[in-house]
Design an enzyme around this catalytic site. Structure first.
Site, PDB file in Angstrom:
ATOM      1  N   GLY A   1       0.836  -1.203   0.000  1.00 22.49           N
ATOM      2  CA  GLY A   1       0.000   0.000   0.000  1.00 22.49           C
ATOM      3  C   GLY A   1       0.868   1.249   0.000  1.00 22.49           C
ATOM      4  O   GLY A   1       2.112   1.176   0.024  1.00 22.49           O
TER       5      GLY A   1
ATOM      6  N   LYS B   1     -12.792   2.262  11.039  1.00 21.97           N
ATOM      7  CA  LYS B   1     -11.440   2.521  11.551  1.00 21.97           C
ATOM      8  C   LYS B   1     -11.486   2.758  13.070  1.00 21.97           C
ATOM      9  O   LYS B   1     -10.608   2.304  13.796  1.00 21.97           O
ATOM     10  CB  LYS B   1     -10.828   3.739  10.848  1.00 21.97           C
ATOM     11  CG  LYS B   1     -10.462   3.518   9.385  1.00 21.97           C
ATOM     12  CD  LYS B   1      -9.309   2.552   9.167  1.00 21.97           C
ATOM     13  CE  LYS B   1      -7.999   3.067   9.695  1.00 21.97           C
ATOM     14  NZ  LYS B   1      -6.879   2.112   9.441  1.00 21.97           N
TER      15      LYS B   1
ATOM     16  N   TRP C   1      -4.764  12.918   5.177  1.00 26.98           N
ATOM     17  CA  TRP C   1      -4.415  13.407   3.833  1.00 26.98           C
ATOM     18  C   TRP C   1      -3.040  12.903   3.355  1.00 26.98           C
ATOM     19  O   TRP C   1      -2.122  13.701   3.107  1.00 26.98           O
ATOM     20  CB  TRP C   1      -4.420  14.931   3.810  1.00 26.98           C
ATOM     21  CG  TRP C   1      -5.747  15.592   3.962  1.00 26.98           C
ATOM     22  CD1 TRP C   1      -6.890  15.074   4.485  1.00 26.98           C
ATOM     23  CD2 TRP C   1      -6.076  16.948   3.584  1.00 26.98           C
ATOM     24  NE1 TRP C   1      -7.901  16.008   4.462  1.00 26.98           N
ATOM     25  CE2 TRP C   1      -7.424  17.167   3.904  1.00 26.98           C
ATOM     26  CE3 TRP C   1      -5.348  17.994   3.007  1.00 26.98           C
ATOM     27  CZ2 TRP C   1      -8.069  18.378   3.677  1.00 26.98           C
ATOM     28  CZ3 TRP C   1      -5.989  19.205   2.780  1.00 26.98           C
ATOM     29  CH2 TRP C   1      -7.334  19.393   3.107  1.00 26.98           C
TER      30      TRP C   1
ATOM     31  N   ASP D   1      -7.987  10.635  10.558  1.00 31.42           N
ATOM     32  CA  ASP D   1      -8.779  11.807  10.954  1.00 31.42           C
ATOM     33  C   ASP D   1     -10.278  11.584  10.713  1.00 31.42           C
ATOM     34  O   ASP D   1     -11.103  12.305  11.261  1.00 31.42           O
ATOM     35  CB  ASP D   1      -8.324  13.027  10.139  1.00 31.42           C
ATOM     36  CG  ASP D   1      -8.345  12.748   8.642  1.00 31.42           C
ATOM     37  OD1 ASP D   1      -7.544  11.909   8.198  1.00 31.42           O
ATOM     38  OD2 ASP D   1      -9.184  13.330   7.926  1.00 31.42           O
TER      39      ASP D   1
ATOM     40  N   TYR E   1     -16.423   4.111   6.567  1.00 37.62           N
ATOM     41  CA  TYR E   1     -14.960   3.981   6.661  1.00 37.62           C
ATOM     42  C   TYR E   1     -14.463   4.475   8.019  1.00 37.62           C
ATOM     43  O   TYR E   1     -13.741   3.767   8.729  1.00 37.62           O
ATOM     44  CB  TYR E   1     -14.297   4.759   5.513  1.00 37.62           C
ATOM     45  CG  TYR E   1     -12.808   4.969   5.695  1.00 37.62           C
ATOM     46  CD1 TYR E   1     -11.911   3.903   5.550  1.00 37.62           C
ATOM     47  CD2 TYR E   1     -12.283   6.230   6.011  1.00 37.62           C
ATOM     48  CE1 TYR E   1     -10.533   4.099   5.726  1.00 37.62           C
ATOM     49  CE2 TYR E   1     -10.921   6.427   6.180  1.00 37.62           C
ATOM     50  CZ  TYR E   1     -10.052   5.365   6.039  1.00 37.62           C
ATOM     51  OH  TYR E   1      -8.700   5.559   6.214  1.00 37.62           O
TER      52      TYR E   1
ATOM     53  N   ASP F   1      -3.650 -12.089   4.376  1.00 37.44           N
ATOM     54  CA  ASP F   1      -4.945 -11.426   4.490  1.00 37.44           C
ATOM     55  C   ASP F   1      -5.241 -11.315   5.987  1.00 37.44           C
ATOM     56  O   ASP F   1      -5.430 -12.335   6.668  1.00 37.44           O
ATOM     57  CB  ASP F   1      -6.001 -12.283   3.771  1.00 37.44           C
ATOM     58  CG  ASP F   1      -7.397 -11.698   3.892  1.00 37.44           C
ATOM     59  OD1 ASP F   1      -7.595 -10.752   4.688  1.00 37.44           O
ATOM     60  OD2 ASP F   1      -8.295 -12.209   3.202  1.00 37.44           O
ATOM     61  N   ILE F   2      -5.279 -10.093   6.509  1.00 43.16           N
ATOM     62  CA  ILE F   2      -5.418  -9.959   7.970  1.00 43.16           C
ATOM     63  C   ILE F   2      -6.799 -10.383   8.472  1.00 43.16           C
ATOM     64  O   ILE F   2      -7.005 -10.522   9.671  1.00 43.16           O
ATOM     65  CB  ILE F   2      -5.056  -8.536   8.476  1.00 43.16           C
ATOM     66  CG1 ILE F   2      -5.995  -7.463   7.917  1.00 43.16           C
ATOM     67  CG2 ILE F   2      -3.599  -8.207   8.194  1.00 43.16           C
ATOM     68  CD1 ILE F   2      -5.879  -6.116   8.640  1.00 43.16           C
TER      69      ILE F   2
HETATM   70  N1  LIG Z   1      -4.610   7.589   2.279  1.00 43.49           N
HETATM   71  C1  LIG Z   1      -4.970   8.515   3.148  1.00 43.49           C
HETATM   72  O1  LIG Z   1      -5.158   9.695   2.792  1.00 43.49           O
HETATM   73  C2  LIG Z   1      -5.112   8.179   4.604  1.00 43.49           C
HETATM   74  C3  LIG Z   1      -5.545   9.189   5.479  1.00 43.49           C
HETATM   75  C4  LIG Z   1      -5.674   8.884   6.831  1.00 43.49           C
HETATM   76  C5  LIG Z   1      -5.357   7.615   7.300  1.00 43.49           C
HETATM   77  N2  LIG Z   1      -4.957   6.648   6.429  1.00 43.49           N
HETATM   78  C6  LIG Z   1      -4.641   5.327   6.971  1.00 43.49           C
HETATM   79  O2  LIG Z   1      -3.296   5.023   6.633  1.00 43.49           O
HETATM   80  C7  LIG Z   1      -3.150   3.606   6.506  1.00 43.49           C
HETATM   81  C8  LIG Z   1      -2.456   3.282   5.203  1.00 43.49           C
HETATM   82  O3  LIG Z   1      -3.271   3.769   4.138  1.00 43.49           O
HETATM   83  P1  LIG Z   1      -2.742   3.847   2.642  1.00 43.49           P
HETATM   84  O4  LIG Z   1      -2.965   5.227   2.160  1.00 43.49           O
HETATM   85  O5  LIG Z   1      -1.400   3.245   2.552  1.00 43.49           O
HETATM   86  O6  LIG Z   1      -3.824   2.912   1.950  1.00 43.49           O
HETATM   87  P2  LIG Z   1      -3.662   1.898   0.734  1.00 43.49           P
HETATM   88  O7  LIG Z   1      -2.685   2.439  -0.243  1.00 43.49           O
HETATM   89  O8  LIG Z   1      -5.039   1.602   0.291  1.00 43.49           O
HETATM   90  O9  LIG Z   1      -3.013   0.626   1.413  1.00 43.49           O
HETATM   91  C9  LIG Z   1      -3.741  -0.275   2.183  1.00 43.49           C
HETATM   92  C10 LIG Z   1      -3.176  -1.636   1.916  1.00 43.49           C
HETATM   93  O10 LIG Z   1      -3.901  -2.579   2.702  1.00 43.49           O
HETATM   94  C11 LIG Z   1      -4.074  -3.717   1.925  1.00 43.49           C
HETATM   95  N3  LIG Z   1      -5.184  -4.531   2.396  1.00 43.49           N
HETATM   96  C12 LIG Z   1      -6.513  -4.343   2.178  1.00 43.49           C
HETATM   97  N4  LIG Z   1      -7.213  -5.337   2.740  1.00 43.49           N
HETATM   98  C13 LIG Z   1      -6.305  -6.175   3.306  1.00 43.49           C
HETATM   99  C14 LIG Z   1      -6.403  -7.386   4.016  1.00 43.49           C
HETATM  100  N5  LIG Z   1      -7.592  -7.959   4.261  1.00 43.49           N
HETATM  101  N6  LIG Z   1      -5.276  -7.980   4.449  1.00 43.49           N
HETATM  102  C15 LIG Z   1      -4.066  -7.426   4.206  1.00 43.49           C
HETATM  103  N7  LIG Z   1      -3.907  -6.283   3.530  1.00 43.49           N
HETATM  104  C16 LIG Z   1      -5.019  -5.655   3.091  1.00 43.49           C
HETATM  105  C17 LIG Z   1      -4.319  -3.214   0.515  1.00 43.49           C
HETATM  106  O11 LIG Z   1      -4.053  -4.228  -0.417  1.00 43.49           O
HETATM  107  P3  LIG Z   1      -4.892  -4.316  -1.797  1.00 43.49           P
HETATM  108  O12 LIG Z   1      -4.621  -3.028  -2.504  1.00 43.49           O
HETATM  109  O13 LIG Z   1      -4.315  -5.508  -2.459  1.00 43.49           O
HETATM  110  O14 LIG Z   1      -6.324  -4.473  -1.381  1.00 43.49           O
HETATM  111  C18 LIG Z   1      -3.304  -2.072   0.444  1.00 43.49           C
HETATM  112  O15 LIG Z   1      -2.071  -2.526  -0.021  1.00 43.49           O
HETATM  113  C19 LIG Z   1      -4.552   3.019   6.650  1.00 43.49           C
HETATM  114  O16 LIG Z   1      -4.722   2.580   7.965  1.00 43.49           O
HETATM  115  C20 LIG Z   1      -5.464   4.204   6.379  1.00 43.49           C
HETATM  116  O17 LIG Z   1      -6.698   4.045   7.040  1.00 43.49           O
HETATM  117  C21 LIG Z   1      -4.815   6.907   5.089  1.00 43.49           C
END
Ligand SMILES: NC(=O)c1ccc[n+]([C@@H]2O[C@H](COP(=O)([O-])OP(=O)(O)OC[C@H]3O[C@@H](n4cnc5c(N)ncnc54)[C@H](OP(=O)(O)O)[C@@H]3O)[C@@H](O)[C@H]2O)c1
Length: 297
Positions: free
Chosen positions: A10, A129, A150, A102, A125, A36-37
């Protein structure tokens, strides 16, 4: 240190793996296809076979709009998946570093949200979380929850990439100007998580387990963020044409889930505990990011 990373492909997970490797740690990064968690027995057996010193959970269901119609899936990953990790970490006595968002807040507060503010998610969502945070807090005391906002990273889809892509065939882009927050580099989140894991007194008096907000500055609207992206992109030669950025309100850009009007995180403890200066996303991280894009990295 032996570090197990979930969601390793990710946006944040990729940077966590890169950062951990660059610091010389032994890293076991699992993409969703490899671990897969939501699969409890797989989580248990991976923890038993690897016996990591720390687990960093970067896995999450992050499709904010889709979650409204895929509620079960969102909760399976963001709540039950986190509970599986917490159970397995407890069983093996391994600390769990987890990332949250957030979106646990409703965005109605006028000032930055701090750790003691009451969550009130307005989306599936955000609620899923929050449920994951609670599941972790109720299951395993040796945890850190780092709320971020963000996120922009080199290895995933994000606002910076969207703006640059739209600018390829548009001269004017309308961007929301009534949602306020702070862009947070995935790389900085990775560095922060690794700093925590490496702390000598991690989990003890001077760095207690618990919930932390990762504050990034300065706060901006999406419109202001877009302006900064284009300003730097032109200055750095990533773009060679001017784009007009037009400010609009959220109601002119409807999405299935309304975004919080205020997403800005502040912290009562992270800067003091992490001993880091306020994270300034503009001058170093956004610039490095645009330079790396320009170099075709
Ligand atoms: N992006 C933002 O702006 C943002 C903002 C605030 C907080 N966050 C938090 O930051 C963290 C990282 O987000 P990110 O931006 O890196 O998101 P991301 O790019 O969507 O990465 C999430 C990863 O989790 C994997 N995943 C999904 N379901 C899964 C499962 N059942 N078992 C194992 N892996 C799984 C996805 O794999 P697949 O793609 O193969 O499904 C993806 O590689 C998350 O906790 C998110 O809630 C993100």
């Amino acid at each position: 240190m032996k570090i197990l990373v979930t969601g390793a492909k990710g946006q944040v997970g990729t940077d966590v793996v890169l950062e951990a490797k660059s610091r010389g740690h032994e890293v076991f990064g699992f993409a969703s296809s490899e671990l897969d968690i939501t699969d409890k027995s797989s989580v248990d057996s991976v923890l038993v076979s690897i016996k990591p010193d720390v687990v960093i959970n970067a896995a999450a269901y992050t499709a904010v709009d889709k979650a409204e119609t895929e509620q079960e899936k969102a909760y399976a990953v963001n709540e039950a998946g986190v509970k599986n990790l917490a159970d397995a970490c407890k069983e093996q006595d391994v600390p769990l570093l987890h990332i949250s968002t957030d979106y646990v807040f409703d965005g109605e507060k006028k000032e930055p949200y701090v750790e003691t503010d009451a969550p009130n998610p307005t989306s599936v969502y955000g609620a899923s979380k929050l449920a994951g945070e609670v599941a972790l807090q109720n299951t395993w005391c040796k945890h850190i929850i780092l709320r971020v906002s963000w996120v922009f990273g080199e290895h995933g889809n994000n606002f910076v990439k969207t703006m640059l892509r739209l600018a390829e065939d548009r001269d004017e882009i309308a961007v929301v100007n009534d949602q306020f927050g702070a862009p947070t580099p995935a790389k900085a989140i990775a560095q922060c998580l690794l700093d925590i894991a490496e702390k000598d007194h991690f989990g003890e008096g001077d760095f207690p387990w618990g919930l932390y907000h990762y504050q990034s500055d300065p706060g901006v609207t999406w419109y202001e963020f877009a302006q900064e992206i284009f300003r730097q992109a032109i200055e750095l030669g990533v773009m060679d044409k001017e784009v007009v950025v037009k400010p609009i309100n959220s109601d002119q850009f409807p999405t299935p889930v309304s975004r919080p009007l205020n997403s800005k995180l502040g912290s009562l403890k992270s800067n003091e505990r992490l001993n880091n200066a306020l994270l300034e996303w503009k001058s170093i991280y956004l610039k490095d990011y645009l330079v790396s894009i320009n170099a075709g990295c």
